[in-house]
Scaffold this motif. Sequence first.
Motif, PDB file in Angstrom:
ATOM      1  N   LEU A 141       6.251 -23.932  -8.701  1.00  0.00           N
ATOM      2  CA  LEU A 141       5.848 -22.995  -9.750  1.00  0.00           C
ATOM      3  C   LEU A 141       5.399 -23.734 -11.014  1.00  0.00           C
ATOM      4  CD1 LEU A 141       8.634 -20.282  -9.336  1.00  0.00           C
ATOM      5  CD2 LEU A 141       6.225 -20.121  -8.646  1.00  0.00           C
ATOM      6  N   SER A 142       6.115 -24.829 -11.326  1.00  0.00           N
ATOM      7  CA  SER A 142       5.710 -25.613 -12.499  1.00  0.00           C
ATOM      8  C   SER A 142       4.326 -26.224 -12.298  1.00  0.00           C
ATOM      9  CB  SER A 142       6.735 -26.722 -12.769  1.00  0.00           C
ATOM     10  OG  SER A 142       7.969 -26.185 -13.175  1.00  0.00           O
ATOM     11  N   GLY A 143       4.032 -26.666 -11.088  1.00  0.00           N
ATOM     12  CA  GLY A 143       2.717 -27.240 -10.808  1.00  0.00           C
ATOM     13  C   GLY A 143       1.602 -26.226 -10.996  1.00  0.00           C
ATOM     14  N   LEU A 144       1.827 -25.008 -10.524  1.00  0.00           N
ATOM     15  CA  LEU A 144       0.813 -23.954 -10.722  1.00  0.00           C
ATOM     16  C   LEU A 144       0.628 -23.642 -12.203  1.00  0.00           C
ATOM     17  CD1 LEU A 144       1.799 -21.516  -7.816  1.00  0.00           C
ATOM     18  CD2 LEU A 144      -0.183 -23.061  -7.902  1.00  0.00           C
ATOM     19  N   ALA A 145       1.741 -23.599 -12.938  1.00  0.00           N
ATOM     20  CA  ALA A 145       1.662 -23.320 -14.374  1.00  0.00           C
ATOM     21  C   ALA A 145       0.920 -24.435 -15.103  1.00  0.00           C
ATOM     22  CB  ALA A 145       3.067 -23.149 -14.945  1.00  0.00           C
ATOM     23  N   MET A 146       1.129 -25.687 -14.664  1.00  0.00           N
ATOM     24  CA  MET A 146       0.425 -26.816 -15.282  1.00  0.00           C
ATOM     25  C   MET A 146      -1.085 -26.695 -15.086  1.00  0.00           C
ATOM     26  SD  MET A 146       3.025 -29.861 -14.150  1.00  0.00           S
ATOM     27  CE  MET A 146       1.883 -31.175 -14.556  1.00  0.00           C
ATOM     28  N   LEU A 147      -1.496 -26.307 -13.888  1.00  0.00           N
ATOM     29  CA  LEU A 147      -2.934 -26.140 -13.625  1.00  0.00           C
ATOM     30  C   LEU A 147      -3.508 -25.022 -14.497  1.00  0.00           C
ATOM     31  CD1 LEU A 147      -2.963 -26.485  -9.724  1.00  0.00           C
ATOM     32  CD2 LEU A 147      -3.769 -28.159 -11.409  1.00  0.00           C
ATOM     33  N   ALA A 148      -2.767 -23.934 -14.631  1.00  0.00           N
ATOM     34  CA  ALA A 148      -3.229 -22.831 -15.477  1.00  0.00           C
ATOM     35  C   ALA A 148      -3.321 -23.271 -16.933  1.00  0.00           C
ATOM     36  CB  ALA A 148      -2.291 -21.632 -15.336  1.00  0.00           C
ATOM     37  N   ALA A 149      -2.350 -24.062 -17.395  1.00  0.00           N
ATOM     38  CA  ALA A 149      -2.367 -24.546 -18.779  1.00  0.00           C
ATOM     39  C   ALA A 149      -3.536 -25.487 -19.009  1.00  0.00           C
ATOM     40  CB  ALA A 149      -1.044 -25.241 -19.097  1.00  0.00           C
ATOM     41  N   ALA A 150      -3.797 -26.385 -18.033  1.00  0.00           N
ATOM     42  CA  ALA A 150      -4.917 -27.324 -18.170  1.00  0.00           C
ATOM     43  C   ALA A 150      -6.249 -26.583 -18.207  1.00  0.00           C
ATOM     44  CB  ALA A 150      -4.895 -28.331 -17.028  1.00  0.00           C
ATOM     45  N   ALA A 151      -6.319 -25.436 -17.509  1.00  0.00           N
ATOM     46  CA  ALA A 151      -7.561 -24.648 -17.493  1.00  0.00           C
ATOM     47  C   ALA A 151      -7.688 -23.751 -18.711  1.00  0.00           C
ATOM     48  CB  ALA A 151      -7.602 -23.807 -16.223  1.00  0.00           C
ATOM     49  N   GLY A 152      -6.693 -23.779 -19.599  1.00  0.00           N
ATOM     50  CA  GLY A 152      -6.756 -22.968 -20.809  1.00  0.00           C
ATOM     51  C   GLY A 152      -6.311 -21.543 -20.621  1.00  0.00           C
ATOM     52  N   GLU A 153      -5.713 -21.222 -19.475  1.00  0.00           N
ATOM     53  CA  GLU A 153      -5.287 -19.847 -19.193  1.00  0.00           C
ATOM     54  C   GLU A 153      -3.851 -19.562 -19.642  1.00  0.00           C
ATOM     55  OE1 GLU A 153      -7.312 -17.594 -18.032  1.00  0.00           O
ATOM     56  OE2 GLU A 153      -8.957 -19.034 -17.862  1.00  0.00           O
ATOM     57  N   LEU A 154      -3.134 -20.601 -20.090  1.00  0.00           N
ATOM     58  CA  LEU A 154      -1.723 -20.412 -20.446  1.00  0.00           C
ATOM     59  C   LEU A 154      -1.450 -21.119 -21.772  1.00  0.00           C
ATOM     60  CD1 LEU A 154       0.930 -19.189 -19.263  1.00  0.00           C
ATOM     61  CD2 LEU A 154       1.439 -21.460 -18.352  1.00  0.00           C
ATOM     62  N   PRO A 155      -1.357 -20.370 -22.864  1.00  0.00           N
ATOM     63  CA  PRO A 155      -1.077 -20.992 -24.169  1.00  0.00           C
ATOM     64  C   PRO A 155       0.346 -21.548 -24.230  1.00  0.00           C
ATOM     65  CG  PRO A 155      -1.101 -18.598 -24.347  1.00  0.00           C
ATOM     66  CD  PRO A 155      -1.562 -18.917 -22.964  1.00  0.00           C
ATOM     67  N   PRO A 156       0.607 -22.464 -25.160  1.00  0.00           N
ATOM     68  CA  PRO A 156       1.924 -23.123 -25.233  1.00  0.00           C
ATOM     69  C   PRO A 156       3.102 -22.157 -25.343  1.00  0.00           C
ATOM     70  CG  PRO A 156       0.342 -24.287 -26.592  1.00  0.00           C
ATOM     71  CD  PRO A 156      -0.347 -23.040 -26.128  1.00  0.00           C
ATOM     72  N   LEU A 157       2.950 -21.113 -26.195  1.00  0.00           N
ATOM     73  CA  LEU A 157       4.075 -20.196 -26.397  1.00  0.00           C
ATOM     74  C   LEU A 157       4.437 -19.468 -25.104  1.00  0.00           C
ATOM     75  CD1 LEU A 157       5.823 -19.423 -28.808  1.00  0.00           C
ATOM     76  CD2 LEU A 157       4.326 -17.458 -29.200  1.00  0.00           C
ATOM     77  N   ALA A 158       3.428 -18.943 -24.408  1.00  0.00           N
ATOM     78  CA  ALA A 158       3.684 -18.256 -23.140  1.00  0.00           C
ATOM     79  C   ALA A 158       4.185 -19.233 -22.085  1.00  0.00           C
ATOM     80  CB  ALA A 158       2.400 -17.571 -22.663  1.00  0.00           C
ATOM     81  N   GLY A 159       3.657 -20.471 -22.122  1.00  0.00           N
ATOM     82  CA  GLY A 159       4.104 -21.485 -21.165  1.00  0.00           C
ATOM     83  C   GLY A 159       5.577 -21.810 -21.314  1.00  0.00           C
ATOM     84  N   ALA A 160       6.051 -21.854 -22.568  1.00  0.00           N
ATOM     85  CA  ALA A 160       7.474 -22.139 -22.804  1.00  0.00           C
ATOM     86  C   ALA A 160       8.354 -21.040 -22.214  1.00  0.00           C
ATOM     87  CB  ALA A 160       7.720 -22.279 -24.302  1.00  0.00           C
ATOM     88  N   LEU A 161       7.950 -19.783 -22.400  1.00  0.00           N
ATOM     89  CA  LEU A 161       8.722 -18.669 -21.827  1.00  0.00           C
ATOM     90  C   LEU A 161       8.704 -18.708 -20.302  1.00  0.00           C
ATOM     91  CD1 LEU A 161       7.513 -15.824 -24.224  1.00  0.00           C
ATOM     92  CD2 LEU A 161       9.785 -16.901 -24.171  1.00  0.00           C
ATOM     93  N   LEU A 162       7.528 -19.008 -19.742  1.00  0.00           N
ATOM     94  CA  LEU A 162       7.420 -19.069 -18.284  1.00  0.00           C
ATOM     95  C   LEU A 162       8.272 -20.196 -17.713  1.00  0.00           C
ATOM     96  CD1 LEU A 162       6.111 -18.156 -15.627  1.00  0.00           C
ATOM     97  CD2 LEU A 162       4.201 -19.708 -16.133  1.00  0.00           C
ATOM     98  N   GLN A 163       8.263 -21.366 -18.378  1.00  0.00           N
ATOM     99  CA  GLN A 163       9.045 -22.501 -17.871  1.00  0.00           C
ATOM    100  C   GLN A 163      10.539 -22.205 -17.900  1.00  0.00           C
ATOM    101  OE1 GLN A 163       7.950 -25.243 -16.380  1.00  0.00           O
ATOM    102  NE2 GLN A 163      10.080 -25.756 -15.988  1.00  0.00           N
ATOM    103  N   GLU A 164      10.967 -21.494 -18.930  1.00  0.00           N
ATOM    104  CA  GLU A 164      12.385 -21.120 -18.996  1.00  0.00           C
ATOM    105  C   GLU A 164      12.767 -20.237 -17.808  1.00  0.00           C
ATOM    106  OE1 GLU A 164      16.171 -21.287 -20.747  1.00  0.00           O
ATOM    107  OE2 GLU A 164      14.341 -22.379 -21.234  1.00  0.00           O
ATOM    108  N   ALA A 165      11.904 -19.296 -17.467  1.00  0.00           N
ATOM    109  CA  ALA A 165      12.175 -18.417 -16.321  1.00  0.00           C
ATOM    110  C   ALA A 165      12.216 -19.217 -15.018  1.00  0.00           C
ATOM    111  CB  ALA A 165      11.110 -17.327 -16.246  1.00  0.00           C
ATOM    112  N   ILE A 166      11.311 -20.195 -14.898  1.00  0.00           N
ATOM    113  CA  ILE A 166      11.300 -21.040 -13.691  1.00  0.00           C
ATOM    114  C   ILE A 166      12.602 -21.827 -13.576  1.00  0.00           C
ATOM    115  CG2 ILE A 166      10.198 -23.050 -12.618  1.00  0.00           C
ATOM    116  CD1 ILE A 166       7.529 -22.040 -13.766  1.00  0.00           C
ATOM    117  N   ASP A 167      13.079 -22.385 -14.691  1.00  0.00           N
ATOM    118  CA  ASP A 167      14.330 -23.148 -14.683  1.00  0.00           C
ATOM    119  C   ASP A 167      15.503 -22.279 -14.230  1.00  0.00           C
ATOM    120  OD1 ASP A 167      12.853 -25.193 -15.652  1.00  0.00           O
ATOM    121  OD2 ASP A 167      13.612 -25.087 -17.708  1.00  0.00           O
ATOM    122  N   VAL A 168      15.586 -21.097 -14.813  1.00  0.00           N
ATOM    123  CA  VAL A 168      16.686 -20.191 -14.455  1.00  0.00           C
ATOM    124  C   VAL A 168      16.637 -19.846 -12.968  1.00  0.00           C
ATOM    125  CG1 VAL A 168      17.633 -17.882 -14.801  1.00  0.00           C
ATOM    126  CG2 VAL A 168      16.913 -19.243 -16.766  1.00  0.00           C
ATOM    127  N   GLY A 169      15.439 -19.547 -12.477  1.00  0.00           N
ATOM    128  CA  GLY A 169      15.310 -19.187 -11.066  1.00  0.00           C
ATOM    129  C   GLY A 169      15.707 -20.315 -10.135  1.00  0.00           C
TER     130      GLY A 169
END
Length: 758
Positions: free
Chosen positions: A567-595
């Motif tokens: 999941l982190s790898g997919l999020a990284m690709l989305a962030a590199a493509a400009g589809e995931l801003p830092p603030l939303a990325g931080a929230l998403l990463q927290e959810a991935i960690d918990v899961g």
Amino acid sequence: MHRYLLLLCVLAGLLAGAALALQGEALAARIVWSVVALPVAAHVALGVARALLGGRLGVDIIALAAILVAVALDEAAAAALIALMVAGGEALEAWAEGRATRALHDLMARAPRTAARLGPDGLEEIPADAIRPGDMLLVRPGETVAADGELRDAVATLDESVLTGEPLPVQMALGAALRSGAMNAGGAFRMCAATGAEASTYAAILRLTRAAAQSRPPLARLADQWALGFVLLTALLAGGAWLLTGDAVRALAVLVVATPCPLILAAPIALVAGIGRAARRGVVVKGGGALERLARIRTVLFDKTGTLTPGRPQLAATEAIPALGRQEALRLAASLAQGSTHPVSAALVAVARARGLKLAAPTEVEERPGGGLLGLVEGQHLSLGSQGFMEALGVARTEQLGALASVSVAAGSVAWLAAGGATIAAFVMADGLRPEAPRAVRRLRALGIGRLVMVSGDRAVAAASIGAALRLDAVLAECTPAEKIAVVQREQALAPTAMVGDGVNDAPALAAADVGIAMGAQGTAAAAEAGDVVLVVDRLDRVAEAVAIARRSRRIAFGAIALGMGLSGLAMLAAAAGELPPLAGALLQEAIDVGAILFALTALRPGADERNPGAVPADAGLSERLAEHAGLKRLLERLREAGEAVDGSPAALPAIQALEKEMLSALLPHQREEERLLYPEAARQLGGQDPMAALVRMHTGIEALVGRISALLVIAGREGGWAQAAPELRRSLFALEALLALHLSAEEEALAEFSLQA
């Protein structure tokens, strides 16, 4: 606790900044967010520095870079969220570790610190480490037994769940061996300490537990290696996105979602959870490394005595001259055996008492070490001992017992009873299987263990019978400790190998194997120290359970890594493509960690391979039915004697008629009660389609044979009817003996899981 405080501080700062931003104080909000983020960055930097000093690259360097870059790019809100993610991850790790290690902490919390010693001046409270062998201790209700010892009161009720994993209290009788760590679940009782507290069973378990808790799992080291590669991948993605687009915020977004918390937390948590799960089942695993190696095992080697067998001789068969009879022979032999503490003597006395035989007090008893006993019983000079002992005394072997000479070679050993210069009886002694051994072997096969081998120092013939009964792949007998090591090394060259043993002579092989599994409950301290896994409950089936727990924990660890990092790898690709801003990325990463961490914690629950049937309720009559088996086994001997007595004259008719009455009044009601209460409850617990069908079918066959014997007795009682009925009566008696013996063995094995729990 400091992890939770750090999380609270960051959360408070994040909320305070949000409140300021809502009031239009954007600058003040950015300052507050930066202020709460920078201490977390300093905390992470300290951890990275420690890791570098330890020779490894701290994977938290990604989180450190993300916070610093966010502050530098004036993305203070993102920096605060990353700080919250790091602090929340550490707090979640602390909570998860607490869940995973609860069983280990429970063990340590139960460690006795004081004891009540009975002395000349009365009762005194002493520190547990002041207990000495021979001290008389009083264990009050709710207290933990502080040292190993012997019960000196008539009865005691103990909760041994912390040692065995079994929830039901057990009843102990006068003279029973008590293990430290058990809790008094009944009234106060006295015991005599056999060891000091530091040398006790529970102290050994605590030492093993501490070692397990402090061990760093190899899978976690492997995770660190993967994390190093992940750091490089993150740097390439973040740097590439920045270079190709010129947008530093994209690089920041990649850093935010790239923190490899699932990699550095989930794997060790899953393994520690597996260790805790095993501890609840009475299996102490010395660290995550041992657990991971156990999961890869494909060959298991077993010692014989004390491992596959109880290690105590048992009476397998009795032969006697017709004029004496088997029961009287056993009574005389057991009477004389009371004068000795030899295991064979103890076994004879135990069987005789269980059968209700009235033993006489022996006099003038003389024991010759390694040979046998001489003494006077009811005015008769008797000798009891081995064949060599009898030959040394010049005792002649009675012709009717000559066949027993060959039986002794196959069965184990024979204790001969002699009177008047000739043998009058023989007792075949054998070390039978542990009741749970067949189930343990079958469960290991079901888990995919491809090779099961016995490696024993016992005689080849004695070992072969055990190997054949368990359907082992090979039996290697008469092995010295050095030869056992050679066998382990030979098997290791083919597949990962575990060795299961209990004795001092097994310790070298346990240490040499990929995984050494020590039978710690009754085994030696040397075996427990040499083993990677110690069974603190004296049950062989826990070996298969430990393998199942290890495999599931390792599978979950890799699953958590794959889930989180995927999941982190997919999020990284989305962030590199400009589809995931830092603030939303931080929230998403927290959810991935918990899961990922919650997924790792599923190792605390039993898997499909570990599930055991629960204990049957007391009103199902399990203990009563099993207690009745002792009488039914005596019935077996009488059936054989009756069959042997059938000849051309009807002299045996009264004895067979008495047997018929016993079968109608005891055997058949026993079967009916089993089918009415016990079998339905056992079937419900075991699951599947009609698991008790084979036993019920045997009941039907036994009832049919009893009915046939009754019908034949009617014919035999008529004038001239004996000659007509005798041949079929003889065959029916022997057939009933064989079927009943098979049924009792099959039933005891089928109900072994329940009886051991009870």
